[in-house]
Write a protein that holds these residues in place. Structure first.
Motif, PDB file in Angstrom:
ATOM      1  N   PHE A  46      26.787   8.264  53.602  1.00 13.63           N
ATOM      2  CA  PHE A  46      26.964   6.823  53.384  1.00 13.63           C
ATOM      3  C   PHE A  46      26.881   6.486  51.897  1.00 13.63           C
ATOM      4  O   PHE A  46      27.710   5.732  51.382  1.00 13.63           O
ATOM      5  CB  PHE A  46      25.903   6.029  54.158  1.00 13.63           C
ATOM      6  N   TYR A  50      30.029   4.802  50.215  1.00 16.42           N
ATOM      7  CA  TYR A  50      29.839   3.446  49.688  1.00 16.42           C
ATOM      8  C   TYR A  50      30.116   3.421  48.182  1.00 16.42           C
ATOM      9  O   TYR A  50      30.813   2.536  47.674  1.00 16.42           O
ATOM     10  CB  TYR A  50      28.414   2.972  49.979  1.00 16.42           C
ATOM     11  N   THR A  79      32.098   7.656  56.034  1.00 17.15           N
ATOM     12  CA  THR A  79      30.751   8.223  56.196  1.00 17.15           C
ATOM     13  C   THR A  79      30.757   9.266  57.314  1.00 17.15           C
ATOM     14  O   THR A  79      30.222  10.373  57.159  1.00 17.15           O
ATOM     15  CB  THR A  79      29.735   7.108  56.505  1.00 17.15           C
TER      16      THR A  79
END
Length: 238
Positions: A46, A50, A79
Motif C-alpha cells: 500500500f 499510494y 496494492t
C-alpha cells in the motif's frame, strides 16, 4: 492571550485515526473473497502503490481527469497486484468495497480528547473549520464519527484543488471563515503540511505531537500540544 476567532483542524491523526493498519483491513477483505495475503505485505505494498499514485496524480488526480474514487480504486488494485493478486474481477470487487468501507466509522475512530476539546472550543466562542488533504468522503466520515456538527465548513484538498502545504488551501479557509490570518490558528500533527504551512500564510498554528515523537527545532514548546486537551491553555498563554 491570542485574539483568535477561527480554529482550523487537520483530521487524520489529529481528530481521527484508523482503527487498524491498512494491511489488516485489506487482508480481511481478501479473506472474504477466499484470497490469503499477509497484512504486513499488504501494508508495504500500500505504501508503495499510494506513493507512486500520489507522485503521478497528485491530489487525487485533480486536473488530470481522474475522480478521487477512481484514484483510490487504482491504489487498492495496485496494492493487491504488488502482493500477488491478479484476478481482475476480484480486484474490482475488493477495491470498490474497500473504498466504501473507508467512508464509514467502521474504519475510523475519534482520537482521545478530540470530541471534548472541540466542544470546549465551541463553548469559548471559536468558529471552527476543517482543512484536510482528504477526498470528498470526509463530510460523511466526520458525520459517521459524530464530529461534523462542530464545524462551520469542511475544506478538503479535493474540493479546494490544492493540497497542504500549498498556502492557497489555507487562504481559501480564511475566506470561508471570514477572518484575517492573524485571527486564525490551525491545529495538526504534521510539521510541514500543518504547522509550517499555516504560519507561512500568517496564521498561528499548533503542532500535535505525543511525547517521544521527533523534535523539530523550529517549534517553540508553547506551540506543541502533547494532547489536544492542552490547546485552550496554549491559546490563553499566547
Amino acid at each position: 492571550m491570542l485574539r483568535l476567532r477561527l480554529l482550523t483542524w487537520d483530521v487524520k491523526d489529529t481528530l481521527l485515526r484508523l482503527r487498524r493498519p491498512v494491511g489488516e483491513s485489506y487482508a480481511a477483505e481478501a479473506r472474504a473473497h477466499g484470497v490469503r495475503v499477509q497484512p504486513e505485505a499488504l501494508s508495504r505494498a500500500f505504501r508503495e502503490a499510494y506513493g507512486a499514485q500520489n507522485r503521478q496524480f497528485p491530489n487525487y488526480g485533480q486536473g488530470q481527469g481522474l475522480s478521487s474514487q477512481q484514484w483510490w480504486v487504482d491504489v487498492v488494485k495496485q496494492t493487491f497486484r504488488l502482493s500477488g493478486v491478479h484476478e481482475e474481477g476480484i480486484l474490482t470487487l475488493m477495491a470498490e468495497k474497500l473504498y466504501r468501507d473507508f467512508c464509514s466509522a467502521c474504519n475510523w475512530e475519534v482520537l482521545p480528547g478530540a470530541g471534548e476539546t472541540l466542544s470546549r472550543c465551541h463553548q469559548h466562542g471559536f468558529h471552527m473549520g476543517v482543512v484536510s488533504n482528504f477526498d470528498n468522503r470526509l463530510e460523511n466520515v466526520l458525520s459517521q464519527c459524530n464530529l461534523r456538527h462542530h464545524f462551520e465548513f469542511v475544506l478538503t484538498s479535493e474540493d479546494a484543488g490544492f493540497a497542504k502545504p500549498d498556502g492557497r488551501i489555507f487562504e481559501k479557509a480564511l475566506r470561508l471563515g471570514g477572518v484575517p490570518p492573524e485571527q486564525a490558528a490551525h491545529i495538526g500533527d504534521d510539521y510541514a503540511r500543518d504547522y509550517r504551512a499555516a504560519r507561512a500564510v500568517g496564521m498561528h498554528s499548533f503542532l500535535l505531537r505525543a511525547a517521544g515523537q521527533g523534535e523539530e527545532p523550529e517549534v517553540p514548546p508553547e506551540h506543541v500540544l502533547p494532547t489536544l486537551s492542552h490547546l485552550l491553555a496554549r491559546i490563553e498563554m499566547g
